[in-house]
Design a protein around this motif. Sequence first.
Motif, PDB file in Angstrom:
ATOM      1  N   PHE A  22       0.684  -1.047  -0.114  1.00  0.00           N
ATOM      2  CA  PHE A  22       0.078   0.068  -0.177  1.00  0.00           C
ATOM      3  C   PHE A  22       1.046   1.208  -0.097  1.00  0.00           C
ATOM      4  O   PHE A  22       0.624   2.194  -0.760  1.00  0.00           O
ATOM      5  N   ALA A  23       1.977   1.393   0.939  1.00  0.00           N
ATOM      6  CA  ALA A  23       2.814   2.351   1.036  1.00  0.00           C
ATOM      7  C   ALA A  23       3.357   2.564  -0.244  1.00  0.00           C
ATOM      8  O   ALA A  23       3.885   3.865  -0.642  1.00  0.00           O
ATOM      9  N   ALA A  24       3.893   1.577  -1.010  1.00  0.00           N
ATOM     10  CA  ALA A  24       4.754   1.557  -2.286  1.00  0.00           C
ATOM     11  C   ALA A  24       3.966   2.223  -3.316  1.00  0.00           C
ATOM     12  O   ALA A  24       4.272   2.808  -4.057  1.00  0.00           O
ATOM     13  N   VAL A  25       2.809   1.678  -3.538  1.00  0.00           N
ATOM     14  CA  VAL A  25       1.747   2.134  -4.669  1.00  0.00           C
ATOM     15  C   VAL A  25       1.286   3.570  -4.359  1.00  0.00           C
ATOM     16  O   VAL A  25       1.148   4.400  -5.154  1.00  0.00           O
ATOM     17  N   ALA A  26       1.238   3.966  -3.069  1.00  0.00           N
ATOM     18  CA  ALA A  26       0.821   5.331  -2.525  1.00  0.00           C
ATOM     19  C   ALA A  26       2.004   6.277  -3.265  1.00  0.00           C
ATOM     20  O   ALA A  26       1.787   7.482  -3.878  1.00  0.00           O
ATOM     21  N   LYS A  27       3.133   5.806  -2.848  1.00  0.00           N
ATOM     22  CA  LYS A  27       4.359   6.321  -3.336  1.00  0.00           C
ATOM     23  C   LYS A  27       4.519   6.935  -4.715  1.00  0.00           C
ATOM     24  O   LYS A  27       4.560   7.867  -5.309  1.00  0.00           O
ATOM     25  N   MET A  28       4.227   5.771  -5.521  1.00  0.00           N
ATOM     26  CA  MET A  28       4.156   5.846  -7.055  1.00  0.00           C
ATOM     27  C   MET A  28       2.920   6.697  -7.559  1.00  0.00           C
ATOM     28  O   MET A  28       2.875   7.408  -8.576  1.00  0.00           O
ATOM     29  N   GLU A  29       1.937   6.561  -6.714  1.00  0.00           N
ATOM     30  CA  GLU A  29       0.908   7.469  -7.159  1.00  0.00           C
ATOM     31  C   GLU A  29       0.493   8.867  -6.577  1.00  0.00           C
ATOM     32  O   GLU A  29      -0.113   9.751  -7.113  1.00  0.00           O
ATOM     33  N   GLY A  30       1.808   9.391  -5.866  1.00  0.00           N
ATOM     34  CA  GLY A  30       2.017  10.660  -5.282  1.00  0.00           C
ATOM     35  C   GLY A  30       1.145  11.082  -4.218  1.00  0.00           C
ATOM     36  O   GLY A  30       0.600  12.112  -4.189  1.00  0.00           O
TER      37      GLY A  30
END
Length: 339
Positions: A22-30
Amino acid sequence: MQGIGMLHFRKNPVDVKKAYPFAAVAKMEGVHFFYFSFNNVDFDNMKINGWMYEEGKWVQKQVDFPAVVINSCNPKTENQKIILKKIKKYAILTSFPVGNKMKVYKKVKKAKVFASYLIPSTTLLQTEELISFLKDQPRAVIKPLSGNHGKKVFFIEKTEDQFKVTEGFNIMYMNEKELNRYFRPIIAAQKFLMQPFIECKTKSGLTYDFRLHVQKNGEGKWEITLIYPRISGNAKMISNISSGGYRGELASFLEDEFDEDSKKVKENLEVFALTLSTHLDTLYEHSFDELGIDVGIDANQRLWLFEVNWRPGSKNREFDVAKLLIPYCKYLLIKNSIP
């Protein structure tokens, strides 16, 4: 108030497999993302002592309340229930319960559109109802009203002078008096659902069903995360993975079991997954973010709805779930005009 918070009963995100994806995808999604547990919330100062993933590790920081909360687990205590109720006043929750099997059954039946896919079901209150039911139905199944991971599911078959009762590997033969005596304390201790038995078996005789895992995407529309068959790995009549079943690959399973009809069956499963999910949104006061729909296909290729789950498992596909859930959270932010 900003960003997305993931709420869980575990104190440390290291112990929650979904947290990192969740944290990794949130980072990629800004998107600003952090993890927190129930005891991290400070309502007096409207702050949360959350966890953020920075430079390869989880770091604890004091943050503002999130605008959207991924409520990824149920509260375990009364105090946690109170905290969640308070959080609802300040943030948008992503997940909502569908209710037990009978609640879903009644809602779908009343709406009629998908009623033909339902297995006729009644709540089992006393053993006499079971005996009466078996006079009209030679085979019946009783299962807990609320999800129980395939446990305490009983298959009952009436023969000429006795009843065959199967639970897992355990097979018992009883007369009517013994059946009454056996089930009376079981029914008294827990609420059960009673249905005629719908047989879904592979060519080799193994019980199976399909899990249709669907999620809302970044446009707030339903999308299929994964469809897969769950097959009993033994002689048990339960295909639930937590009860000894295993997950198969959809394409090869359909080709093996349905031959030239495999493409048509696949299309039927996909259409059913998306249309039923859309329909369920209209039957409740809230929208769902994720559903696990369990269905079976009998020997006549008729599709039956077994169960609807509001928090389906996502073991080994946490990133697949995150890639839809985080954009959906962004959609909720935009929909509610939250910067």
